[in-house]
Design an enzyme around this catalytic site. Structure first.
Site, mmCIF file in Angstrom:
data_model
loop_
_atom_site.group_PDB
_atom_site.id
_atom_site.type_symbol
_atom_site.label_atom_id
_atom_site.label_comp_id
_atom_site.label_asym_id
_atom_site.label_seq_id
_atom_site.Cartn_x
_atom_site.Cartn_y
_atom_site.Cartn_z
ATOM 1 N N TYR A 190 -21.282 3.314 -36.166
ATOM 2 C CA TYR A 190 -21.961 4.317 -35.346
ATOM 3 C C TYR A 190 -23.073 4.992 -36.144
ATOM 4 C CZ TYR A 190 -22.421 8.183 -31.994
ATOM 5 O OH TYR A 190 -22.903 9.097 -31.079
ATOM 6 N N SER B 13 -28.169 10.782 -32.630
ATOM 7 C CA SER B 13 -27.046 11.661 -32.921
ATOM 8 C C SER B 13 -27.376 12.417 -34.195
ATOM 9 C CB SER B 13 -25.783 10.815 -33.121
ATOM 10 O OG SER B 13 -24.735 11.567 -33.707
#
Length: 260
Positions: free
Chosen positions: A155, A142
Site C-alpha cells: 500500500y 494517502s
C-alpha cells in the site's frame, strides 16, 4: 467552485470516498460516471444522483482489466460526449508484515492501485487529447504517499508510486491542457479502514481502541478522523482549478498527521 458542463469519471464510486466525491461533483454541476467493479452498486449510486436531478451513469469497471477500462471510458464518452475529469480512487487494503506477505496479495494490491491508475489515466488521456479541451487527472493517494506505517508495504509503495505517475502526467499533459494531482488523505473511517482496525489489533497485540487512538490518530492535531467531506472538498478544488499553477502537486488532508 462549479463544474458545469464537465464530465467526471470516478472509480470505486459506489461507496465511501468515491461516492462522496461523485455527489459533490454532481452538486457542482458535473455529469458523473460511477465506475465500480460492482455494477449493481454503481447503478444504485447513479440512480440516487439522478433522483436529485444530476446526470449520472453507472459503468462496470474492474480497473485491473485493460479491456474493461477502455470499454468503460468509451461508454462514458458515448453517453456524455466527453471526459474532463478522472478521479482514480479505486483501492483495497491488505495488512501483513513484509516477511509474511503473500506475493499474490502484493500483486493484487499493486494491480488495483498502480495498474488501475495507469490504465484509467491512459484511457482518459486519449479521450482528453482527442477532444483538445484539457482536463484534470486526480489520484487518490494517502498520507502513505509521504510516510510509512508497519504492515502496509504494498500500500505504501503503491501510494508513493502515484505521486511519480502524477508528475509525469503533469509534464506530458501540460501541452494538452491536462493537469494531474494527488490527494493524500489521512485515515478516513470508511469500510476499508473499519476492516483494518481489528486486523491491526490482532497483528500488533493491542485493543481496537488503541489502534484508533495510538496508531491511526496518534499524530493528528485533534485526534479526529479525516472525513469523506474533507477529501471531496479537495477533489472539487483540484477539478475546478483550471490553470497549470498547481499541476503535479500533492495535497495532504490529514488533520495535521503529516505536515509538509
Amino acid at each position: 467552485m462549479r463544474l458545469d458542463g464537465k464530465v467526471a469519471i470516478v472509480t470505486g464510486a459506489a461507496s465511501g470516498i468515491g461516492k462522496r466525491i461523485a455527489e459533490v461533483y454532481a452538486d457542482a454541476g458535473a455529469a458523473v460516471a460511477i465506475a465500480d467493479i460492482n455494477l449493481e452498486a454503481a447503478n444504485a449510486t447513479a440512480q440516487e444522483l439522478a433522483a436529485k436531478g444530476a446526470r449520472a451513469f453507472g459503468v462496470k469497471m474492474d480497473v485491473t482489466s485493460e479491456q474493461e477500462v477502455d470499454d468503460g471510458v468509451a461508454a462514458v464518452v458515448k453517453q456524455f460526449g466527453q471526459v474532463d475529469i478522472l478521479v482514480s480512487n479505486a483501492g483495497i487494503q491488505i495488512v501483513n508484515p513484509v516477511d509474511k506477505f503473500a506475493y499474490a496479495d502484493w500483486k493484487k494490491l499493486m494491480a488495483i492501485h498502480v495498474d488501475g491508475a495507469f490504465l484509467t489515466t491512459r484511457a482518459c488521456l486519449r479521450a482528453m487529447y482527442e477532444r483538445g479541451k484539457g482536463g484534470a487527472i486526480i489520484y487518490m493517494g494517502s498520507v502513505h504517499s509521504k510516510e510509512a506505517s508497519k504492515l502496509k508495504a504494498p500500500y505504501v509503495a503503491a501510494k508513493h508510486a502515484l505521486i511519480g505517475l502524477a508528475k509525469v502526467v503533469a509534464k506530458e499533459g501540460a501541452e494538452h491542457g491536462v493537469r494531474a494531482n494527488v490527494i493524500c488523505p489521512g485515515f478516513v473511517r470508511t469500510p476499508l479502514v473499519e476492516k483494518q482496525i481489528p486486523e491491526q489489533a490482532k497483528e500488533l497485540g493491542i485493543s481496537e481502541a488503541e489502534v484508533v487512538k495510538n496508531v491511526m490518530l496518534k499524530e493528528t492535531v485533534d485526534g479526529e478522523f479525516t472525513t469523506v467531506d474533507d477529501v471531496a472538498a479537495a477533489a472539487l478544488f483540484f477539478a475546478g482549478f483550471e490553470t497549470n499553477a498547481l499541476t503535479g502537486q500533492s495535497l495532504v488532508v490529514s488533520h495535521g498527521w503529516f505536515m509538509q
